[in-house]
Design a protein around this motif. Structure first.
Motif, PDB file in Angstrom:
ATOM      1  N   PHE A  44       0.798  -1.225   0.000  1.00 34.87           N
ATOM      2  CA  PHE A  44       0.000   0.000   0.000  1.00 34.87           C
ATOM      3  C   PHE A  44       0.834   1.280   0.000  1.00 34.87           C
ATOM      4  N   ASN A  45       1.878   1.353   0.788  1.00 39.60           N
ATOM      5  CA  ASN A  45       2.658   2.595   0.842  1.00 39.60           C
ATOM      6  C   ASN A  45       3.271   2.953  -0.504  1.00 39.60           C
ATOM      7  N   GLY A  46       3.667   1.966  -1.262  1.00 42.22           N
ATOM      8  CA  GLY A  46       4.259   2.217  -2.575  1.00 42.22           C
ATOM      9  C   GLY A  46       3.246   2.381  -3.692  1.00 42.22           C
ATOM     10  N   TYR A  47       2.124   1.691  -3.574  1.00 39.41           N
ATOM     11  CA  TYR A  47       1.137   1.650  -4.670  1.00 39.41           C
ATOM     12  C   TYR A  47      -0.294   1.706  -4.130  1.00 39.41           C
ATOM     13  N   PRO A  48      -0.656   2.768  -3.437  1.00 44.30           N
ATOM     14  CA  PRO A  48      -1.970   2.797  -2.786  1.00 44.30           C
ATOM     15  C   PRO A  48      -3.140   2.702  -3.764  1.00 44.30           C
ATOM     16  N   GLU A  49      -3.061   3.433  -4.857  1.00 45.43           N
ATOM     17  CA  GLU A  49      -4.191   3.431  -5.792  1.00 45.43           C
ATOM     18  C   GLU A  49      -4.331   2.088  -6.497  1.00 45.43           C
ATOM     19  N   PHE A  50      -3.207   1.441  -6.790  1.00 44.82           N
ATOM     20  CA  PHE A  50      -3.260   0.108  -7.391  1.00 44.82           C
ATOM     21  C   PHE A  50      -3.923  -0.877  -6.430  1.00 44.82           C
ATOM     22  N   CYS A  51      -3.532  -0.834  -5.169  1.00 42.46           N
ATOM     23  CA  CYS A  51      -4.103  -1.746  -4.170  1.00 42.46           C
ATOM     24  C   CYS A  51      -5.608  -1.536  -4.034  1.00 42.46           C
ATOM     25  N   LEU A  52      -6.023  -0.285  -3.993  1.00 44.00           N
ATOM     26  CA  LEU A  52      -7.455   0.012  -3.903  1.00 44.00           C
ATOM     27  C   LEU A  52      -8.184  -0.471  -5.152  1.00 44.00           C
ATOM     28  N   ALA A  53      -7.585  -0.245  -6.317  1.00 45.71           N
ATOM     29  CA  ALA A  53      -8.204  -0.701  -7.566  1.00 45.71           C
ATOM     30  C   ALA A  53      -8.332  -2.219  -7.585  1.00 45.71           C
ATOM     31  N   CYS A  54      -7.322  -2.915  -7.075  1.00 43.93           N
ATOM     32  CA  CYS A  54      -7.393  -4.383  -7.053  1.00 43.93           C
ATOM     33  C   CYS A  54      -8.573  -4.866  -6.224  1.00 43.93           C
ATOM     34  N   ALA A  55      -8.877  -4.187  -5.132  1.00 42.01           N
ATOM     35  CA  ALA A  55     -10.057  -4.561  -4.345  1.00 42.01           C
ATOM     36  C   ALA A  55     -11.316  -4.392  -5.183  1.00 42.01           C
ATOM     37  N   GLY A  56     -11.385  -3.331  -5.967  1.00 42.32           N
ATOM     38  CA  GLY A  56     -12.528  -3.134  -6.858  1.00 42.32           C
ATOM     39  C   GLY A  56     -12.602  -4.191  -7.943  1.00 42.32           C
ATOM     40  N   LYS A 113     -10.538   2.614 -16.620  1.00 45.28           N
ATOM     41  CA  LYS A 113     -10.783   4.042 -16.376  1.00 45.28           C
ATOM     42  C   LYS A 113     -11.679   4.243 -15.145  1.00 45.28           C
ATOM     43  N   LYS A 114     -12.736   3.472 -15.074  1.00 51.45           N
ATOM     44  CA  LYS A 114     -13.647   3.581 -13.934  1.00 51.45           C
ATOM     45  C   LYS A 114     -12.945   3.231 -12.629  1.00 51.45           C
ATOM     46  N   MET A 115     -12.194   2.135 -12.632  1.00 53.86           N
ATOM     47  CA  MET A 115     -11.544   1.707 -11.400  1.00 53.86           C
ATOM     48  C   MET A 115     -10.427   2.663 -11.008  1.00 53.86           C
ATOM     49  N   GLN A 116      -9.721   3.218 -11.978  1.00 49.82           N
ATOM     50  CA  GLN A 116      -8.699   4.218 -11.664  1.00 49.82           C
ATOM     51  C   GLN A 116      -9.334   5.456 -11.035  1.00 49.82           C
ATOM     52  N   MET A 122     -10.855   7.367  -3.757  1.00 51.70           N
ATOM     53  CA  MET A 122     -10.799   6.738  -2.435  1.00 51.70           C
ATOM     54  C   MET A 122      -9.501   7.095  -1.727  1.00 51.70           C
ATOM     55  N   TYR A 123      -8.411   7.090  -2.461  1.00 49.32           N
ATOM     56  CA  TYR A 123      -7.129   7.431  -1.853  1.00 49.32           C
ATOM     57  C   TYR A 123      -7.129   8.879  -1.355  1.00 49.32           C
ATOM     58  N   HIS A 124      -7.680   9.785  -2.152  1.00 54.90           N
ATOM     59  CA  HIS A 124      -7.785  11.187  -1.713  1.00 54.90           C
ATOM     60  C   HIS A 124      -8.659  11.295  -0.464  1.00 54.90           C
ATOM     61  N   LEU A 125      -9.722  10.548  -0.427  1.00 52.63           N
ATOM     62  CA  LEU A 125     -10.598  10.536   0.746  1.00 52.63           C
ATOM     63  C   LEU A 125      -9.833  10.040   1.973  1.00 52.63           C
ATOM     64  N   MET A 126      -9.047   9.000   1.801  1.00 51.23           N
ATOM     65  CA  MET A 126      -8.247   8.479   2.907  1.00 51.23           C
ATOM     66  C   MET A 126      -7.211   9.500   3.381  1.00 51.23           C
ATOM     67  N   TYR A 139      -5.203   1.344  10.243  1.00 54.16           N
ATOM     68  CA  TYR A 139      -5.421   0.024   9.657  1.00 54.16           C
ATOM     69  C   TYR A 139      -6.915  -0.234   9.449  1.00 54.16           C
ATOM     70  N   ARG A 140      -7.728   0.199  10.397  1.00 52.17           N
ATOM     71  CA  ARG A 140      -9.182   0.058  10.227  1.00 52.17           C
ATOM     72  C   ARG A 140      -9.679   0.876   9.032  1.00 52.17           C
ATOM     73  N   LEU A 141      -9.112   2.063   8.839  1.00 52.73           N
ATOM     74  CA  LEU A 141      -9.457   2.890   7.677  1.00 52.73           C
ATOM     75  C   LEU A 141      -9.082   2.157   6.387  1.00 52.73           C
TER      76      LEU A 141
END
Length: 172
Positions: A44-56, A113-116, A122-126, A139-141
């Motif tokens: 996550f620290n290196g690739y936060p948006e990728f990790c979030l996209a993978c969950a999607g 495009k949608k997932m990005q 989501m990352y900006h929100l976090m 961690y809960r966040l």
């Protein structure tokens, strides 16, 4: 976070104001989330948006298999979804092998495009959160954000597959 992402996706036309879901799909998240989140937390620290996209993308994959043949695919574990290449190529594995989207197709490009867009938002929100990094609250966040992204992907795929909520007239 869920309401925020629903509004965000609705405003962009990715969803129609409803988080379509299934208890089967949500149950699968509960099953695979520990393994997924353990890997995502390391990256996550290196690739936060990728990790979030993978969950999607995971949400999309599970929803697609639920629609296609849940009896056959309901027992698949996390390794099936991340594919033989591992976490770093999970997005491509899901798009090309699970969702059967041809490489470079308009369908694939739209999904990416949608997932990005969703993962960036989501990352900006976090980042706007006042939660202190490295704490149990952080961690809960993280876990909440991953679950919301899964549910977002689930809803987008169910909508793509033609599912929708309809009012039923009961007893006339």
């Amino acid at each position: 976070m869920t309401n925020y992402m629903l509004k965000f996706c609705t405003d962009l036309g990715f969803l129609q104001g409803t988080l379509l879901n299934s208890s089967d799909i949500d149950g699968k998240w509960q099953e695979i989330a520990p393994d997924f989140c353990a890997e995502a937390a390391r990256e996550f620290n290196g690739y936060p948006e990728f990790c979030l996209a993978c969950a999607g993308f995971l949400g999309m994959a599970v929803a697609s298999l639920w629609d296609f043949d849940w009896e056959r695919y309901s027992s698949r574990d996390y390794d099936f979804f991340k594919g033989p290449e591992g976490f770093d190529t999970m997005d491509e594995h899901i798009l090309w092998k699970v969702l059967n989207m041809p490489k470079g197709s308009a369908q694939e490009q739209e999904a990416v495009k949608k997932m990005q867009s969703c993962s960036t938002e989501m990352y900006h929100l976090m980042k706007k959160s006042t939660v202190e990094r490295g704490t149990a609250d952080a961690y809960r966040l993280f876990l909440t954000a991953m679950a919301v992204m899964f549910k977002t992907g689930e809803a987008m795929e169910l909508q793509r597959l033609g599912y929708k909520f309809e009012k039923l007239k009961v007893g006339q």
